[in-house]
Design a protein around this motif. Structure first.
Motif, PDB file in Angstrom:
ATOM      1  N   TRP A 155      -2.622  10.884  -2.260  1.00  0.00           N
ATOM      2  CA  TRP A 155      -2.655   9.703  -3.124  1.00  0.00           C
ATOM      3  C   TRP A 155      -2.715   8.466  -2.255  1.00  0.00           C
ATOM      4  O   TRP A 155      -2.078   8.407  -1.202  1.00  0.00           O
ATOM      5  N   LEU A 156      -3.492   7.455  -2.681  1.00  0.00           N
ATOM      6  CA  LEU A 156      -3.566   6.192  -1.955  1.00  0.00           C
ATOM      7  C   LEU A 156      -3.777   5.067  -2.962  1.00  0.00           C
ATOM      8  O   LEU A 156      -4.761   5.068  -3.707  1.00  0.00           O
ATOM      9  N   PHE A 176      -4.467   4.942   9.972  1.00  0.00           N
ATOM     10  CA  PHE A 176      -4.795   4.163   8.779  1.00  0.00           C
ATOM     11  C   PHE A 176      -4.089   2.807   8.831  1.00  0.00           C
ATOM     12  O   PHE A 176      -4.695   1.760   8.599  1.00  0.00           O
ATOM     13  N   GLU A 233      -5.917   2.071  -7.401  1.00  0.00           N
ATOM     14  CA  GLU A 233      -5.907   3.437  -6.907  1.00  0.00           C
ATOM     15  C   GLU A 233      -7.211   3.693  -6.149  1.00  0.00           C
ATOM     16  O   GLU A 233      -8.287   3.656  -6.724  1.00  0.00           O
ATOM     17  N   THR A 286      -1.852   8.769   8.862  1.00  0.00           N
ATOM     18  CA  THR A 286      -1.162   7.582   8.348  1.00  0.00           C
ATOM     19  C   THR A 286      -1.047   6.503   9.413  1.00  0.00           C
ATOM     20  O   THR A 286      -1.275   5.319   9.140  1.00  0.00           O
ATOM     21  N   ARG A 333      -9.974  14.156   2.156  1.00  0.00           N
ATOM     22  CA  ARG A 333      -8.520  14.108   2.108  1.00  0.00           C
ATOM     23  C   ARG A 333      -7.858  14.765   3.317  1.00  0.00           C
ATOM     24  O   ARG A 333      -6.790  14.361   3.736  1.00  0.00           O
ATOM     25  N   LEU A 385      -4.260  14.039   2.426  1.00  0.00           N
ATOM     26  CA  LEU A 385      -3.999  12.841   1.620  1.00  0.00           C
ATOM     27  C   LEU A 385      -3.962  13.201   0.136  1.00  0.00           C
ATOM     28  O   LEU A 385      -4.959  13.646  -0.418  1.00  0.00           O
ATOM     29  N   THR A 390       0.863  -1.178   0.000  1.00  0.00           N
ATOM     30  CA  THR A 390       0.000   0.000   0.000  1.00  0.00           C
ATOM     31  C   THR A 390       0.900   1.228   0.000  1.00  0.00           C
ATOM     32  O   THR A 390       1.846   1.296   0.796  1.00  0.00           O
ATOM     33  N   VAL A 441       0.958   5.401   0.351  1.00  0.00           N
ATOM     34  CA  VAL A 441       0.246   6.569   0.841  1.00  0.00           C
ATOM     35  C   VAL A 441       1.121   7.792   0.573  1.00  0.00           C
ATOM     36  O   VAL A 441       2.331   7.742   0.777  1.00  0.00           O
TER      37      VAL A 441
END
Length: 177
Positions: free
Chosen positions: A88-89, A147, A104, A144, A139, A86, A66, A68
């Motif tokens: 991009w993930l 998450f 994505e 992090t 976002r 955020l 993953t 981040v």
């Protein structure tokens, strides 16, 4: 090399603001065009408009990662009340490939800092297997660490960051306080 990259993450306050201390165990390289991201390097917004190329190491395609990307300095380093933003993930990225081979979950949003020098942090986690990760509802104020805990990702296996300020900002990096 792992020690130096970790030290620069400490100096840049990425360890603390975004991540707990960890040991880098998987190679990760990030490129905007032909310019490679190294910890603490400076990019202008015009250089980072498009999603970067990310090369992830690892042993085989059966291990998933993953990725981040966050801005811990949003909206400004002196008042980061949207920390972490955020950008991009991407999940389920097979080892030895990159985000184009993953899923994505939150599309890349190019950084557009308006005040001060912002840090943009790429964090890579090893997944236990393919997993369902849900996109957060917004976002801003992404976390992090929370998450990673929510999805049982453990500590990161790699991280990189760069600095960016608005296009007309004064040149050069400022030393860390």
């Amino acid at each position: 090399m792992a020690r130096d990259s970790r030290d620069s993450l400490v100096v840049g306050r990425v360890i603390g603001d975004v991540l707990e201390p960890f040991t880098r165990s998987v190679p990760m390289r990030v490129f905007y065009g032909n310019k490679e991201v190294n910890n603490g390097y400076e990019f202008k917004p015009s250089q980072i408009l498009n999603q970067p190329r990310v090369d992830i190491g690892g042993q085989d395609l059966r291990t998933f990662y993953t990725l981040v990307m966050v801005d811990p300095d949003a909206p400004s380093p002196s008042d980061p009340n949207l920390r972490e933003y955020l950008h991009w993930l991407v999940i389920d990225i097979p080892g030895t490939t990159g985000p184009n081979f993953g899923q994505e979950v939150v599309c890349y949003e190019s950084p557009r800092p308006t005040v001060g020098i912002h840090r943009y942090v790429f964090v890579l986690f090893r997944q236990m297997g393919r997993q369902t990760v849900y996109a957060p509802g917004w976002r801003q104020n992404f976390n992090t660490k929370d998450f990673a805990e929510l999805y049982n990702l453990g500590l990161p296996v790699a991280a990189l960051y760069y600095n960016c300020q608005r296009e007309s900002g004064s040149g050069g990096r400022r030393p860390s306080r």
